[in-house]
Design an enzyme around this catalytic site. Structure first.
Site, short mmCIF file in Angstrom:
data_model
loop_
_atom_site.label_atom_id
_atom_site.label_comp_id
_atom_site.label_asym_id
_atom_site.label_seq_id
_atom_site.Cartn_x
_atom_site.Cartn_y
_atom_site.Cartn_z
CG HIS A 1 64.98 13.09 81.90
ND1 HIS A 1 63.15 13.05 82.11
CD2 HIS A 1 64.87 12.73 80.73
CE1 HIS A 1 62.85 12.95 80.99
NE2 HIS A 1 63.49 12.43 79.97
CB VAL B 1 59.80 9.85 81.96
CG1 VAL B 1 60.06 9.31 83.43
CG2 VAL B 1 60.15 8.67 81.08
CD GLN C 1 59.08 16.30 80.45
OE1 GLN C 1 58.75 17.10 80.45
NE2 GLN C 1 59.52 15.83 81.73
CG HIS D 1 67.87 12.62 77.00
ND1 HIS D 1 67.31 11.48 76.75
CD2 HIS D 1 66.76 13.23 77.24
CE1 HIS D 1 66.14 11.27 76.75
NE2 HIS D 1 65.47 12.52 77.28
CG ASP E 1 67.64 6.45 77.19
OD1 ASP E 1 67.02 7.47 77.60
OD2 ASP E 1 66.81 5.55 76.70
CG ASN F 1 63.17 15.37 75.01
OD1 ASN F 1 63.54 16.05 73.97
ND2 ASN F 1 63.41 14.00 74.76
P1 AMP Z 1 62.03 11.61 77.42
O1 AMP Z 1 61.38 11.35 76.09
O2 AMP Z 1 63.11 12.84 77.49
O3 AMP Z 1 60.96 11.78 78.35
O4 AMP Z 1 63.04 10.55 78.05
C1 AMP Z 1 62.87 9.38 78.60
C2 AMP Z 1 63.80 8.60 78.30
O5 AMP Z 1 63.88 7.57 79.48
C3 AMP Z 1 64.01 7.82 77.01
O6 AMP Z 1 65.02 8.02 76.29
C4 AMP Z 1 63.66 6.37 77.45
O7 AMP Z 1 64.25 5.51 76.63
C5 AMP Z 1 64.09 6.50 78.68
N1 AMP Z 1 63.83 5.34 79.49
C6 AMP Z 1 62.52 4.65 79.99
N2 AMP Z 1 62.57 3.82 80.74
C7 AMP Z 1 63.75 3.62 81.15
C8 AMP Z 1 64.46 2.79 82.14
N3 AMP Z 1 63.73 1.78 82.91
N4 AMP Z 1 65.92 2.91 82.22
C9 AMP Z 1 66.70 3.68 81.42
N5 AMP Z 1 65.99 4.54 80.55
C10 AMP Z 1 64.85 4.52 80.54
#
Ligand code: AMP
Length: 114
Positions: A100, A96, A94, A102, A30, A87
């Site tokens: 996924h 993204v 969430q 974590h 991350d 999430n």
């Molecule tokens: P969520 O909030 O569960 O959707 O998690 C999305 C995660 O993606 C967050 O913890 C961000 O820090 C991570 N994230 C966003 N962009 C990138 C990236 N380019 N490379 C790695 N992690 C990322």
């Protein structure tokens, strides 16, 4: 479905600090780690979120969770333990829209989560 950062990482159009890859999943660090080890595991076959899982075949779902468990072991977290976070949606924070998991490890987690 909206194209996300994770689509671009899987396509090789955005760099990522990869720690594990096979034909079904990609795992990478991350960018904003919340623990000394903070890995994201994404299925290569796109799933939008956890809600969608109930409509997918169980083999696909099983392969994903099997890989999450494997990645945690590859990262050396078997003995100390770790936390898996999924999430989901707005209240789940969430950010993204691409399923996924974590994997958070190498520190003691708090409960209840924030
Ligand atoms: P969520 O909030 O569960 O959707 O998690 C999305 C995660 O993606 C967050 O913890 C961000 O820090 C991570 N994230 C966003 N962009 C990138 C990236 N380019 N490379 C790695 N992690 C990322």
């Amino acid at each position: 479905m909206v194209e996300t950062i994770f689509d671009k990482i899987i396509a090789g159009d955005l760099p990522a600090d990869k720690v594990y890859e096979d034909e079904n999943v990609l795992a990478f660090r991350d960018i904003n780690p919340q623990a000394p080890i903070h890995i994201l595991v994404v299925p290569k076959k796109k799933v939008k979120d956890f809600i969608e899982i109930q409509h997918n075949d169980t083999t696909q779902t099983g392969i994903f969770f099997n890989a999450v468990s494997k990645v945690a072991s590859v990262m050396g977290l078997e003995e100390s333990g770790y936390r898996i976070v999924l999430n989901c949606g707005k209240n789940g924070q969430q950010t993204v829209e691409y399923l996924h998991a974590h994997i958070l490890g190498e520190r003691k987690m708090n409960w209840p989560p924030g």
